[in-house]
Design a protein around this motif. Structure first.
Motif, PDB file in Angstrom:
ATOM      1  N   SER A  63      -9.611   2.455  -6.543  1.00  0.00           N
ATOM      2  CA  SER A  63      -8.611   1.785  -7.377  1.00  0.00           C
ATOM      3  C   SER A  63      -7.727   2.889  -7.933  1.00  0.00           C
ATOM      4  O   SER A  63      -8.142   3.652  -8.810  1.00  0.00           O
ATOM      5  N   LEU A  64      -6.518   3.012  -7.417  1.00  0.00           N
ATOM      6  CA  LEU A  64      -5.710   4.184  -7.775  1.00  0.00           C
ATOM      7  C   LEU A  64      -5.457   4.285  -9.271  1.00  0.00           C
ATOM      8  O   LEU A  64      -5.361   5.384  -9.803  1.00  0.00           O
ATOM      9  N   ALA A  65      -5.347   3.140  -9.930  1.00  0.00           N
ATOM     10  CA  ALA A  65      -5.086   3.204 -11.365  1.00  0.00           C
ATOM     11  C   ALA A  65      -5.496   1.908 -12.027  1.00  0.00           C
ATOM     12  O   ALA A  65      -5.590   0.868 -11.378  1.00  0.00           O
ATOM     13  N   ASN A  66      -5.709   1.992 -13.311  1.00  0.00           N
ATOM     14  CA  ASN A  66      -5.785   0.802 -14.148  1.00  0.00           C
ATOM     15  C   ASN A  66      -4.451   0.680 -14.866  1.00  0.00           C
ATOM     16  O   ASN A  66      -3.920   1.675 -15.376  1.00  0.00           O
ATOM     17  N   GLU A  67      -3.906  -0.534 -14.901  1.00  0.00           N
ATOM     18  CA  GLU A  67      -2.645  -0.801 -15.606  1.00  0.00           C
ATOM     19  C   GLU A  67      -1.605   0.266 -15.284  1.00  0.00           C
ATOM     20  O   GLU A  67      -1.045   0.918 -16.171  1.00  0.00           O
ATOM     21  N   ASN A  68      -1.345   0.443 -13.989  1.00  0.00           N
ATOM     22  CA  ASN A  68      -0.530   1.579 -13.556  1.00  0.00           C
ATOM     23  C   ASN A  68       0.855   1.614 -14.187  1.00  0.00           C
ATOM     24  O   ASN A  68       1.374   2.690 -14.447  1.00  0.00           O
ATOM     25  N   SER A  69       1.433   0.433 -14.462  1.00  0.00           N
ATOM     26  CA  SER A  69       2.803   0.466 -14.985  1.00  0.00           C
ATOM     27  C   SER A  69       2.865   0.946 -16.432  1.00  0.00           C
ATOM     28  O   SER A  69       3.951   1.210 -16.949  1.00  0.00           O
ATOM     29  N   ARG A 105      -8.664  -0.054  -0.661  1.00  0.00           N
ATOM     30  CA  ARG A 105      -7.678   0.614  -1.516  1.00  0.00           C
ATOM     31  C   ARG A 105      -6.849  -0.411  -2.274  1.00  0.00           C
ATOM     32  O   ARG A 105      -6.283  -1.326  -1.663  1.00  0.00           O
ATOM     33  N   SER A 106      -6.752  -0.251  -3.580  1.00  0.00           N
ATOM     34  CA  SER A 106      -5.813  -1.073  -4.336  1.00  0.00           C
ATOM     35  C   SER A 106      -5.396  -0.338  -5.606  1.00  0.00           C
ATOM     36  O   SER A 106      -5.700   0.860  -5.759  1.00  0.00           O
ATOM     37  N   ILE A 107      -4.698  -1.032  -6.455  1.00  0.00           N
ATOM     38  CA  ILE A 107      -4.211  -0.497  -7.725  1.00  0.00           C
ATOM     39  C   ILE A 107      -4.113  -1.692  -8.656  1.00  0.00           C
ATOM     40  O   ILE A 107      -3.813  -2.804  -8.211  1.00  0.00           O
ATOM     41  N   HIS A 108      -4.391  -1.464  -9.930  1.00  0.00           N
ATOM     42  CA  HIS A 108      -4.466  -2.584 -10.876  1.00  0.00           C
ATOM     43  C   HIS A 108      -3.242  -2.564 -11.775  1.00  0.00           C
ATOM     44  O   HIS A 108      -3.021  -1.613 -12.513  1.00  0.00           O
ATOM     45  N   ASN A 109      -2.448  -3.626 -11.683  1.00  0.00           N
ATOM     46  CA  ASN A 109      -1.155  -3.629 -12.377  1.00  0.00           C
ATOM     47  C   ASN A 109      -1.270  -3.934 -13.858  1.00  0.00           C
ATOM     48  O   ASN A 109      -2.268  -4.488 -14.320  1.00  0.00           O
ATOM     49  N   ALA A 110      -0.193  -3.611 -14.583  1.00  0.00           N
ATOM     50  CA  ALA A 110      -0.045  -4.109 -15.966  1.00  0.00           C
ATOM     51  C   ALA A 110       1.191  -5.007 -15.972  1.00  0.00           C
ATOM     52  O   ALA A 110       1.245  -5.970 -15.205  1.00  0.00           O
ATOM     53  N   ASP A 111       2.187  -4.688 -16.795  1.00  0.00           N
ATOM     54  CA  ASP A 111       3.327  -5.600 -16.950  1.00  0.00           C
ATOM     55  C   ASP A 111       4.251  -5.650 -15.731  1.00  0.00           C
ATOM     56  O   ASP A 111       4.928  -6.642 -15.514  1.00  0.00           O
ATOM     57  N   VAL A 112       4.284  -4.585 -14.949  1.00  0.00           N
ATOM     58  CA  VAL A 112       5.096  -4.582 -13.728  1.00  0.00           C
ATOM     59  C   VAL A 112       4.146  -4.587 -12.536  1.00  0.00           C
ATOM     60  O   VAL A 112       3.305  -3.700 -12.406  1.00  0.00           O
ATOM     61  N   ILE A 113       4.270  -5.585 -11.689  1.00  0.00           N
ATOM     62  CA  ILE A 113       3.329  -5.744 -10.582  1.00  0.00           C
ATOM     63  C   ILE A 113       3.703  -4.817  -9.425  1.00  0.00           C
ATOM     64  O   ILE A 113       4.816  -4.889  -8.913  1.00  0.00           O
ATOM     65  N   TYR A 114       2.767  -3.955  -9.063  1.00  0.00           N
ATOM     66  CA  TYR A 114       2.957  -3.127  -7.863  1.00  0.00           C
ATOM     67  C   TYR A 114       3.069  -4.051  -6.651  1.00  0.00           C
ATOM     68  O   TYR A 114       2.464  -5.125  -6.633  1.00  0.00           O
ATOM     69  N   ASP A 115       3.826  -3.633  -5.653  1.00  0.00           N
ATOM     70  CA  ASP A 115       4.014  -4.488  -4.471  1.00  0.00           C
ATOM     71  C   ASP A 115       2.776  -4.418  -3.574  1.00  0.00           C
ATOM     72  O   ASP A 115       2.647  -3.544  -2.732  1.00  0.00           O
ATOM     73  N   TYR A 116       1.890  -5.377  -3.774  1.00  0.00           N
ATOM     74  CA  TYR A 116       0.629  -5.383  -3.031  1.00  0.00           C
ATOM     75  C   TYR A 116       0.822  -5.709  -1.550  1.00  0.00           C
ATOM     76  O   TYR A 116      -0.137  -5.641  -0.786  1.00  0.00           O
ATOM     77  N   SER A 117       2.021  -6.065  -1.151  1.00  0.00           N
ATOM     78  CA  SER A 117       2.227  -6.312   0.281  1.00  0.00           C
ATOM     79  C   SER A 117       2.390  -5.009   1.056  1.00  0.00           C
ATOM     80  O   SER A 117       2.403  -5.024   2.274  1.00  0.00           O
ATOM     81  N   LYS A 118       2.474  -3.889   0.352  1.00  0.00           N
ATOM     82  CA  LYS A 118       2.625  -2.614   1.070  1.00  0.00           C
ATOM     83  C   LYS A 118       1.430  -2.375   1.979  1.00  0.00           C
ATOM     84  O   LYS A 118       0.293  -2.736   1.659  1.00  0.00           O
ATOM     85  N   LEU A 119       1.712  -1.735   3.106  1.00  0.00           N
ATOM     86  CA  LEU A 119       0.729  -1.635   4.186  1.00  0.00           C
ATOM     87  C   LEU A 119      -0.580  -0.982   3.778  1.00  0.00           C
ATOM     88  O   LEU A 119      -1.642  -1.301   4.299  1.00  0.00           O
ATOM     89  N   TRP A 120      -0.522  -0.025   2.873  1.00  0.00           N
ATOM     90  CA  TRP A 120      -1.718   0.756   2.536  1.00  0.00           C
ATOM     91  C   TRP A 120      -2.609   0.066   1.512  1.00  0.00           C
ATOM     92  O   TRP A 120      -3.681   0.580   1.189  1.00  0.00           O
ATOM     93  N   VAL A 121      -2.191  -1.064   1.003  1.00  0.00           N
ATOM     94  CA  VAL A 121      -3.013  -1.813   0.053  1.00  0.00           C
ATOM     95  C   VAL A 121      -3.901  -2.774   0.840  1.00  0.00           C
ATOM     96  O   VAL A 121      -3.394  -3.565   1.633  1.00  0.00           O
ATOM     97  N   THR A 122      -5.206  -2.694   0.629  1.00  0.00           N
ATOM     98  CA  THR A 122      -6.093  -3.572   1.400  1.00  0.00           C
ATOM     99  C   THR A 122      -6.306  -4.919   0.743  1.00  0.00           C
ATOM    100  O   THR A 122      -6.631  -5.903   1.411  1.00  0.00           O
ATOM    101  N   HIS A 123      -6.167  -4.974  -0.580  1.00  0.00           N
ATOM    102  CA  HIS A 123      -6.405  -6.232  -1.295  1.00  0.00           C
ATOM    103  C   HIS A 123      -5.666  -6.194  -2.617  1.00  0.00           C
ATOM    104  O   HIS A 123      -5.349  -5.125  -3.139  1.00  0.00           O
ATOM    105  N   VAL A 124      -5.388  -7.361  -3.138  1.00  0.00           N
ATOM    106  CA  VAL A 124      -4.704  -7.478  -4.428  1.00  0.00           C
ATOM    107  C   VAL A 124      -5.732  -7.278  -5.542  1.00  0.00           C
ATOM    108  O   VAL A 124      -6.818  -7.844  -5.496  1.00  0.00           O
ATOM    109  N   SER A 125      -5.400  -6.475  -6.529  1.00  0.00           N
ATOM    110  CA  SER A 125      -6.284  -6.238  -7.681  1.00  0.00           C
ATOM    111  C   SER A 125      -5.487  -6.613  -8.926  1.00  0.00           C
ATOM    112  O   SER A 125      -4.959  -5.774  -9.637  1.00  0.00           O
TER     113      SER A 125
END
Lengths: 534, 534
Positions: free
Chosen positions: B265-271, B298-318
């Motif tokens: 999980s690359l980050a918690n509340e990345n934004s 591989r994923s990343i956990h968003n806060a107020d701005v949602i990371y684009d989980y459709s990007k190829l390197w993201v395996t699942h939405v977190s």
């Protein structure tokens, strides 16, 4: 040197008046017609472009062949003053033609093309907000003159300011024989066995010109749909191959980009077109970006597989996802995901047909519109009664939702704060407006008998005063509450403000009630959200 | 030539046992320790990689410096048989070391790493489905031994099979002084004024090794979070610059990729990390893709701005988007948008703290879990009672939702059709399963007193028979209805099947009721959806 023929917009009404256009107002169309070769196939291999210059501003506008040796360039000037042009072509008859005209100020109802504004909304180029309240009339260009006239009359008195329709008709028996038999197609030929996809049919497009122009005259945006499934293997317009798709798209852009009311919808239900894939759509989007000098809005309307609306060339979401509008949450979520305006362009239709997508009550259609608006987005109407299939042919509207949609549009357009944004929307899901200044709260299918005056703290200041109005969204009434509310922080709650007297508003225990809340005086220091907390 | 030291996984438990590892089971860790230079800065500029080969299969695994002249390579073999390795390094002490070991079959509870399965779900590499029912224990690695032990005991008897936690603690006063004072940091140094971001601190990571290993022993996936905000400008771990971010990430990959239970999980509340932007995250995702030989999730956990989980390197939405789980619709919609598994990794927490994100009742937490599952996705638990802040420190669970989540997990894992998919979800929003075979219908906060046996037609065949069970999701009871239902097309409705006797099921007029419906016999021809119709 061949004679240069100037024609005015009257040509769009199929009346060619051969006078020189020396003046044209901003965002209107300057149309230049040149005589050139009519031999060979002018649709393939002819380059024909004009550079229009006014001071530092330069546009490159491609022309199109209109048949009978006529070559047309349509240009939409966007600044006042003298524009000069020079034509470049690989046909000597057309090349190096030059001229100029004067662009005058826009007149009253001409606000220019619609642009994205403040990330999630729209405005005309002159800055006036545009709130899309669209409708759907897929096949209206292909109906008889009486029906088309009736459609225009209906639209005139409707609340709708955007219309979605097809550039190419769906395959239907009624278009094969009988009074509506289609004799002109986008390409030369009359049926699958003799269509020549290398040759456009200008006569077909002249009729379409008139449709787009009539909508423009009414101030209605033409959300034109370039590709569609619905071919049933009969004509082949959904399986022409990408080279033809590109030529078809480029022709439409050359012909229609100068209409200020154009929105490009690359397809309806694109995922049902089995012969085109995402790469094809991406390619066509890029083509539109390249060829349209005026950067009109661009989207595509999904079916079962959602196109990735976050792609750079998509200006706004054009959704078909019915559950999105069953509460305000879906639209707010789509905004947060795509970071673009969200237009729910198909939310099922008011009607009584056998297909379940055409069975909404007027109440449900209105409910879905409200949800879209409270979610910070927009919706598009459609009506499909057995006796009056408006979504297909236009004609009359007989449903009960249009007047309610008009009532909502008035509320949206008359609000004092501009665009409505969802408020505290990670936790709340029934309010939009601008924190501290204006709130539109929608109770949907709930039937509350009262509303405690409680608002999220952001933007509120102790001592500020508010007035509340009770809106019956179905009966279209707005009744002011006689109380004035003065806000204080809610004891024991770090997120809310309440009225200092703990006041409530009595509500009529009915569905489809909303509130609008206006600030009437200032208080003290305004609260802001805690940092780094959702 | 320096002596090659082999150590076993016991080293992870801080007991170095210097015996040669000659056998290791599939998906376990083969650990190779080499002696090398301890001068200079081994963390920068040292290349240290081994190629592991077994037949045609080759993996390149980077090693990491573990302090005191020890260089470690951890490798996770994924096929049985003899693996050979050779080390490449720009340090001669390390270069060209060779060896081999035998990989034996996986033993009982070892199913390998978790992968994406059937687009929206997960399975272990051995094919066993993995249904994530996670929990959140952000700071548990930084607690005292007693609390950590208690956390492990609690997890052992909990329903949770995934745990989210931070690799780097948040800045808190309690970690600055007092019994929990942190003395080891990820980098050498003890505070902002003397951190050396060019040097990792192996002692810090040895403790973390033990945490990941203990979870692995329990069969719990370690969803480790590399970056976080929560620094308050005190330590600077959220503003190290991208070069350090990359080195930090690469070190963690080298150290932990061989643990089969790792999720990145690359980050918690990345934004909320204001010094890192989407380009930085994209870059780190690509680094993980490049460096992790085993392709962990591989994923990343968003806060107020949602990371684009459709990007190829993201395996699942977190996801962190609370409204997603207030009905099943949100998760189903997120699946359709991202076309990936959706894990709602923060849905607010059961608890009673002052912050509103930690005030859910057990009922509400359970409700949100059910919504995620009926939407075709998953959710993650957290508990934040004042007296027992599990999400921060671990320890004990005192809430009422875990047992209900366990009950739901049993229902999900024991269903006869595998992964649950939303059914007829463009129109319906309360059922999941497999059309015709198994239905899980959830009524949420509604309190129906009966359910008419009506199902969407897809997959149903006239004459098929079904049994229904009534689930009280809160009281954790499952009661079979004594009726058997035989389906026929619903008269006058093209979309539904009903029981041939128009039978209903009596329901208890309570919230949080569900049904599960099993097919018990076959009927005739199965219905499929009409083509090209939503």
């Amino acid at each position: 040197m061949k004679k240069i023929i100037f024609s005015t917009l009257f040509s769009l009404l199929l009346t060619h008046v051969l006078i020189a256009q020396t003046k044209v107002e901003k965002w209107d169309i300057y149309e230049l017609t040149l005589n050139g070769p009519s031999t060979g196939n002018p649709f393939v291999g002819t380059t024909f472009t004009a550079h229009f210059t006014n001071g530092d501003k330069v546009y490159e506008q491609e022309g199109f062949y209109d048949g009978n040796g006529k070559y047309i360039i349509r240009f939409m000037p966007d600044i006042e003053g003298t524009w000069h042009y020079v034509v470049n072509s690989n046909k000597s008859d057309l090349n190096d033609k030059k001229g100029s005209f004067v662009c005058t100020a826009a007149t009253k109802d001409n606000h220019g093309p619609v642009r994205v504004a403040e990330q999630y909304h729209f405005k005309y180029e002159d800055g006036k907000p545009f709130y899309p309240f669209g409708t759907t009339i897929y096949e209206w260009p292909f109906q008889d003159a009486t029906t088309k006239k009736q459609t225009i009359e209906t639209l005139k008195s409707s609340p709708f300011n955007k219309a979605r329709f097809l550039v190419v008709p769906p395959y239907k028996e009624k278009y094969i024989e009988g009074p509506l038999k289609i004799t002109e197609f986008p390409f030369t030929g009359t049926n699958k066995s003799n269509f020549d996809f290398s040759k456009m049919n200008p006569e077909y497009f002249k009729k379409l010109d008139s449709c787009v122009f009539q909508l423009r005259s009414l101030g209605i945006e033409a959300d034109i749909i370039l590709f569609r499934p619905y071919d049933k293997g009969k004509w082949g317009f959904d399986m022409m191959g990408q080279e033809v798709n590109r030529r078809f798209t480029a022709y439409i852009i050359a012909r229609y980009a100068a209409f200020r009311n154009i929105w490009w919808s690359l397809a309806n239900e694109n995922s049902f077109i089995k012969n085109m894939n995402d790469e094809d759509w991406d390619d066509l989007f890029k083509l539109v970006q390249e060829k349209d000098p005026y950067r009109h809005l661009r989207s595509i309307h999904n079916a079962d597989v959602i196109y990735d609306y976050s792609k750079l060339w998509v200006t706004h979401v054009s959704y078909q996802y019915y559950n999105v509008v069953k509460s305000p949450t879906g639209t707010a979520m789509a905004r947060d995901i795509y970071k673009k305006p969200v237009v729910n362009d198909e939310i099922n239709y008011e009607g009584d047909i056998e297909s379940r997508w055409g069975q909404l009550t007027g109440e449900e259609m209105t409910f879905r519109f409200w949800n879209a608006v409270i979610g910070g987005g927009y919706a598009t109407h459609g009506e499909s009664y057995k006796v009056s299939p408006w979504i297909s042919y236009g004609g009359k509207l007989i449903g009960s939702s249009p007047s309610r949609i008009g009532f909502l549009r008035q509320i949206v357009e008359s609000n004092p704060v501009g665009y409505l944004e969802p408020i505290d929307h990670f936790f709340e899901n029934n309010m939009a407006g601008k924190e501290g200044k204006y709130y539109l709260i929608y109770f949907g299918k709930d039937k509350p008998n009262k509303w405690d005056f409680v608002l999220p703290k952001k933007g509120l200041a102790k001592g500020s005063k508010y007035k509340v109005e009770i809106i019956d969204t179905w009966n279209m009434t707005i009744k002011p509450s006689d109380k004035t509310f003065e806000v204080i922080p809610m004891p024991g709650n770090n997120y809310k403000f309440i009225d200092k007297n703990n006041s409530s508003i009595k509500l009529p225990s009915k569905q489809y009630i909303a509130l609008r809340i206006f600030k009437v005086s200032d208080g003290g220091k305004v609260s802001v959200d805690d940092k780094n907390e959702l």
